[in-house]
Design a protein around this motif. Structure first.
Motif, PDB file in Angstrom:
ATOM      1  N   PRO A 151       0.795  -1.397   0.025  1.00 30.87           N
ATOM      2  CA  PRO A 151      -0.132  -0.110  -0.125  1.00 30.87           C
ATOM      3  C   PRO A 151       0.919   1.180   0.099  1.00 30.87           C
ATOM      4  N   SER A 152       2.009   1.146   0.380  1.00 23.32           N
ATOM      5  CA  SER A 152       3.062   2.433   0.483  1.00 23.32           C
ATOM      6  C   SER A 152       2.895   3.128  -1.019  1.00 23.32           C
ATOM      7  N   PHE A 153       3.002   2.408  -1.933  1.00 24.47           N
ATOM      8  CA  PHE A 153       3.174   2.679  -3.406  1.00 24.47           C
ATOM      9  C   PHE A 153       1.856   3.645  -3.652  1.00 24.47           C
ATOM     10  N   LYS A 154       0.777   3.182  -3.405  1.00 21.77           N
ATOM     11  CA  LYS A 154      -0.236   4.174  -3.844  1.00 21.77           C
ATOM     12  C   LYS A 154      -0.606   5.211  -2.787  1.00 21.77           C
ATOM     13  N   GLU A 155       0.025   4.949  -1.431  1.00 20.23           N
ATOM     14  CA  GLU A 155      -0.323   6.032  -0.381  1.00 20.23           C
ATOM     15  C   GLU A 155       0.667   7.129  -0.739  1.00 20.23           C
ATOM     16  N   SER A 156       1.905   6.791  -1.442  1.00 25.71           N
ATOM     17  CA  SER A 156       2.877   7.760  -1.443  1.00 25.71           C
ATOM     18  C   SER A 156       2.850   8.429  -2.947  1.00 25.71           C
ATOM     19  N   ASN A 157       2.015   7.748  -3.661  1.00 25.86           N
ATOM     20  CA  ASN A 157       1.690   8.090  -5.228  1.00 25.86           C
ATOM     21  C   ASN A 157       3.065   7.758  -5.945  1.00 25.86           C
ATOM     22  N   ALA A 158       3.652   6.784  -5.607  1.00 25.56           N
ATOM     23  CA  ALA A 158       5.158   6.098  -6.101  1.00 25.56           C
ATOM     24  C   ALA A 158       4.733   5.504  -7.473  1.00 25.56           C
ATOM     25  N   ASN A 159       5.364   5.201  -8.073  1.00 22.07           N
ATOM     26  CA  ASN A 159       5.396   4.449  -9.439  1.00 22.07           C
ATOM     27  C   ASN A 159       5.729   2.936  -9.008  1.00 22.07           C
ATOM     28  N   LEU A 160       4.428   2.059  -9.407  1.00 16.35           N
ATOM     29  CA  LEU A 160       4.749   0.751  -9.470  1.00 16.35           C
ATOM     30  C   LEU A 160       4.654   0.201 -10.703  1.00 16.35           C
ATOM     31  N   ASP A 161       5.989  -0.033 -11.229  1.00 15.11           N
ATOM     32  CA  ASP A 161       6.278  -0.714 -12.526  1.00 15.11           C
ATOM     33  C   ASP A 161       6.267  -2.025 -12.467  1.00 15.11           C
ATOM     34  N   ALA A 162       5.954  -2.824 -13.753  1.00 16.30           N
ATOM     35  CA  ALA A 162       6.014  -4.109 -14.060  1.00 16.30           C
ATOM     36  C   ALA A 162       6.727  -4.258 -15.326  1.00 16.30           C
ATOM     37  N   PHE A 163       7.527  -4.813 -15.732  1.00 11.56           N
ATOM     38  CA  PHE A 163       8.105  -5.393 -17.079  1.00 11.56           C
ATOM     39  C   PHE A 163       7.852  -6.477 -17.553  1.00 11.56           C
ATOM     40  N   VAL A 164       7.198  -6.627 -18.519  1.00 11.88           N
ATOM     41  CA  VAL A 164       6.704  -8.107 -19.144  1.00 11.88           C
ATOM     42  C   VAL A 164       7.219  -8.582 -20.377  1.00 11.88           C
ATOM     43  N   PHE A 165       7.498  -9.780 -20.380  1.00 10.09           N
ATOM     44  CA  PHE A 165       8.294 -10.411 -21.371  1.00 10.09           C
ATOM     45  C   PHE A 165       7.373 -11.636 -21.976  1.00 10.09           C
ATOM     46  N   ASP A 166       7.374 -11.986 -23.104  1.00  9.51           N
ATOM     47  CA  ASP A 166       6.506 -13.185 -23.556  1.00  9.51           C
ATOM     48  C   ASP A 166       7.703 -14.119 -24.038  1.00  9.51           C
ATOM     49  N   GLY A 167       7.560 -15.508 -23.708  1.00  3.68           N
ATOM     50  CA  GLY A 167       8.503 -16.577 -24.181  1.00  3.68           C
ATOM     51  C   GLY A 167       7.357 -17.848 -24.717  1.00  3.68           C
ATOM     52  N   SER A 168       6.164 -17.390 -25.185  1.00  7.01           N
ATOM     53  CA  SER A 168       5.266 -18.437 -25.559  1.00  7.01           C
ATOM     54  C   SER A 168       5.794 -19.248 -26.746  1.00  7.01           C
ATOM     55  N   GLY A 169       5.446 -20.513 -26.970  1.00 11.25           N
ATOM     56  CA  GLY A 169       5.780 -21.041 -28.230  1.00 11.25           C
ATOM     57  C   GLY A 169       5.627 -22.329 -28.024  1.00 11.25           C
ATOM     58  N   PHE A 170       6.216 -23.326 -28.794  1.00 12.05           N
ATOM     59  CA  PHE A 170       6.067 -24.789 -28.915  1.00 12.05           C
ATOM     60  C   PHE A 170       6.796 -25.442 -27.764  1.00 12.05           C
ATOM     61  N   GLU A 171       6.314 -26.109 -26.916  1.00 16.34           N
ATOM     62  CA  GLU A 171       7.191 -26.795 -25.690  1.00 16.34           C
ATOM     63  C   GLU A 171       7.548 -28.334 -26.140  1.00 16.34           C
ATOM     64  N   SER A 172       8.526 -28.619 -26.461  1.00 12.43           N
ATOM     65  CA  SER A 172       9.027 -29.734 -26.951  1.00 12.43           C
ATOM     66  C   SER A 172       8.754 -31.041 -26.275  1.00 12.43           C
ATOM     67  N   ASN A 173       8.992 -30.966 -25.184  1.00 13.69           N
ATOM     68  CA  ASN A 173       8.893 -32.189 -24.170  1.00 13.69           C
ATOM     69  C   ASN A 173       7.389 -32.695 -24.207  1.00 13.69           C
ATOM     70  N   ALA A 174       6.482 -31.623 -24.070  1.00  6.58           N
ATOM     71  CA  ALA A 174       5.059 -32.012 -24.063  1.00  6.58           C
ATOM     72  C   ALA A 174       4.653 -32.045 -25.347  1.00  6.58           C
ATOM     73  N   GLY A 175       5.041 -31.634 -26.275  1.00  7.65           N
ATOM     74  CA  GLY A 175       4.662 -31.603 -27.691  1.00  7.65           C
ATOM     75  C   GLY A 175       3.410 -30.747 -27.926  1.00  7.65           C
ATOM     76  N   VAL A 176       3.255 -29.641 -27.151  1.00 10.90           N
ATOM     77  CA  VAL A 176       2.217 -28.725 -27.332  1.00 10.90           C
ATOM     78  C   VAL A 176       2.615 -27.322 -27.205  1.00 10.90           C
ATOM     79  N   GLN A 177       1.835 -26.458 -27.798  1.00 11.92           N
ATOM     80  CA  GLN A 177       2.016 -24.973 -27.652  1.00 11.92           C
ATOM     81  C   GLN A 177       1.867 -24.640 -25.960  1.00 11.92           C
ATOM     82  N   GLN A 178       2.652 -23.683 -25.632  1.00 15.31           N
ATOM     83  CA  GLN A 178       2.639 -23.176 -24.277  1.00 15.31           C
ATOM     84  C   GLN A 178       2.548 -21.712 -24.345  1.00 15.31           C
ATOM     85  N   THR A 179       1.683 -21.035 -23.492  1.00 17.45           N
ATOM     86  CA  THR A 179       1.798 -19.546 -23.115  1.00 17.45           C
ATOM     87  C   THR A 179       2.750 -19.653 -21.820  1.00 17.45           C
TER      88      THR A 179
END
Length: 604
Positions: A151-179
């Protein structure tokens, strides 16, 4: 620091790269040989022998283009300017279409990281855009939960940032697509216990959400695979386990026997900022996209999203979660399945103390014999760890199985959908079963968890798709144990003697596939526990600091073998010194064979 790997020329490295990563290279190769030579020299110059010294390592030991025959695949890179160089080289190889396969070892304190994984079908999966976006309800639930925990982030109006990456694709061991979506919160410093509690809190928020978009997403998830539930979408091994955390712009490596890059490196999606206009308001006001994947350089993304922090970095102040059904967060120690081992009858298991001796009167502090260990470093680490398994059944069925093997050693308590078996006395050893995700958590000191795991291995299964292949010279614990139908804990200090009742003859894969010279002759009682020599027959990768990594051809001196001469089969654990690396630790004797040049064979 270098391990002495032979430096190849730039053209030779390019030929090797084209061979190992066929069809991946993109763009002009002009100047690439010189770049490859620089990158290879940098990585090899920063290799170290000891696992304790390394900060980064090659994922699953993949033999990538820059690795020599003498490579340890472990790197020590700590200084800022050296890290900057590593980030630059990682970015360079990503841009060339042949990303590296490196991971960073998690420190005790680290930036909060969350990997969300969903199984798809052969040709279909949930796109990351269905989870991540400024108007996306899933990301809003995650941001709302973070606001409640911090709650300190919203109470102090500080920035709460998140950095997002995508590693989706074919999962070889399971033999299916994976998000596969990764969220990194650089400003939130946690340890593994706190990370686990955050994960549980977010799971609870998603389960209790009445938003139609969240319900629709859950329906789509389960339509692709029945295992896609809110309680199982988080990959907690990234901060609970011992495997390194894959770095941004690095490719995933499939597990053996395939063991190859999957052509799905972590690509930057964007940086998101969570805003609360009114500090007193409970609800999140909005989510802003402050940078897209192309707005920052690769080096900048790496600096923001790599999670290692200096030892002793203070954890970020938070408001601890409290909700119905909350359990103490679990750690995770990856280990291979102990499938097929015989079940025990009630009362056979005696959980070991820190030193390895039985609990109760007469239990000493040594390794199964009473008294201290006889060699430096032979003492087991006393930190609490957790091993994770799955159980295919309901709560009552699990209770029945536990009653059959552990009824005399502890007591069972049921709280809602969570069953907990606790050992009698003040021991931390316990087993938790969560019915909602069918996960089993074996908690205690390392020797205790192994003893408990041996007891319940007949009715639990491993939670990952890992496997081993002895055909390539690599043999995992799982490969040995699946072939044997039984497993044995280190030097019998982790399993009760009763577990050996009725056992005769060899049971390990190594015993049946590795040729062993006949013994020179029986060792007398006066020779018992005297050091003797062996040589590695199969690669063994240490999973804890007290275990010993073995590479093919390493010469080993056995320093402690409590079961020597007792008739126990070759798959017992022993304590020894790797004369090649000068490291000491525990390893299964079945991963070695009698040394030539007149050395004795293993006493049995």
């Amino acid at each position: 620091m270098a391990t002495g790997g032979l430096q190849m020329s730039g053209p030779a490295l390019l030929d090797k790269l084209l061979k190992f990563r066929e069809g991946e290279l993109t763009g002009d190769v002009q100047g690439l040989p010189e770049q490859l030579e620089q990158i290879c020299r940098f990585l090899q110059d920063h290799e170290v022998q000891s696992y304790n010294d390394c900060t980064h390592e090659v994922l699953l030991g993949y033999p990538d283009w820059w690795i020599s025959q003498r490579s340890t695949k472990r790197l020590a890179i700590v200084e800022n300017n050296t890290l900057d160089t590593l980030y630059r080289y990682i970015s360079t190889m990503y841009e060339k279409g042949v990303p590296l396969t490196l991971g960073e070892r998690r420190t005790t304190e680290f930036s909060l990281i969350q990997d969300i994984q969903l199984r798809g079908g052969k040709d279909e999966m949930i796109a990351y855009q269905d989870l991540i976006g400024t108007q996306n309800k899933f990301l809003r639930v995650i941001g709302q939960a973070m606001g409640e925990l911090y709650p300190s982030f919203k109470e102090s109006n500080a920035n709460l940032d998140a950095f997002v990456f995508d590693g989706s694709g074919f999962e070889s061991n399971a033999g299916v697509q994976q998000t596969l979506v990764r969220i990194v919160w650089p400003a939130i410093i946690v340890d593994k216990d706190r990370a686990g509690r955050i994960m549980d809190f977010m799971t609870n928020k998603l389960i209790r959400s009445e938003d139609p978009e969240i319900s629709a997403l859950e329906t789509r998830m389960k339509g692709l695979h029945e295992g896609n539930k809110w309680g199982s979408i988080w990959d907690d091994a990234i901060y609970m386990g011992r495997e390194s955390i894959r770095m941004p712009f690095n490719d995933n490596v499939s597990r053996p026997p395939m063991q190859k890059p999957e052509k799905r490196p972590f690509r930057p999606v964007g940086a998101f900022r969570f805003k609360w206009t009114d500090p007193t308001a409970a609800d999140l006001d909005r989510i802003e996209l402050i940078a897209s994947g192309q707005d920052l350089t690769g080096e900048e993304w790496l600096k923001l999203a790599c999670v290692r922090r200096d030892h002793g970095t203070p954890l970020t102040d938070w408001k601890a979660p409290s909700f119905t059904g909350e359990q103490r967060a679990r750690g995770y120690t990856p280990s291979e399945p102990r499938e097929g081992a015989p079940s025990r009858t009630g009362g056979q298991v005696r959980v070991r103390t820190e030193g390895g001796s039985p609990t109760g009167p007469g239990g000493g502090g040594g390794r199964g014999r009473g008294g201290p260990a006889r060699f430096p470093g032979a003492e087991r680490v006393s930190a609490i760890e957790t091993i994770e398994r799955s159980f295919i059944g309901n709560l009552e069925e699990f209770r029945s199985q536990v009653d059959a093997v552990l009824s005399e050693g502890g007591e069972i308590r049921v709280d809602g959908e969570v069953l907990t078996w606790t050992q009698h006395g003040e021991s931390p050893a316990r087993i938790e079963f969560r019915a909602h995700n069918r996960r089993v958590y074996i908690i205690g000191q390392a020797n205790q968890t192994r003893s408990l795991l041996t007891a319940i291995t007949g009715f639990v299964t491993h939670t990952s798709d890992g496997s081993g292949s002895s055909a390539t010279g690599y043999a995992s614990r799982a490969a040995t144990q699946r072939a044997s139908g039984a497993s044995r804990a280190p030097s019998q200090a982790f399993a009760p003697a009763a577990s050996l009742a009725g056992r005769s003859g060899p049971t390990s894969l190594a015993r049946s596939t590795v040729s062993r010279p006949a013994a020179v002759g029986p060792r007398t009682s006066s020779q018992a526990n005297e050091p003797y020599a062996r040589v590695t027959a199969m690669v063994f990768a240490a999973e804890t600091e007290s275990e010993l990594t073995l590479n093919m051809g390493d010469r080993i001196t056995i320093l402690q073998d409590d079961a020597e001469g007792s008739g126990h089969s070759i798959d017992r654990w022993v304590y020894g010194k790797n004369e090649t690396t000068q490291e000491i630790g525990w390893f299964p004797l079945s991963y070695s064979k009698a040394s030539e040049a007149g050395m004795e064979a293993v006493p049995e």
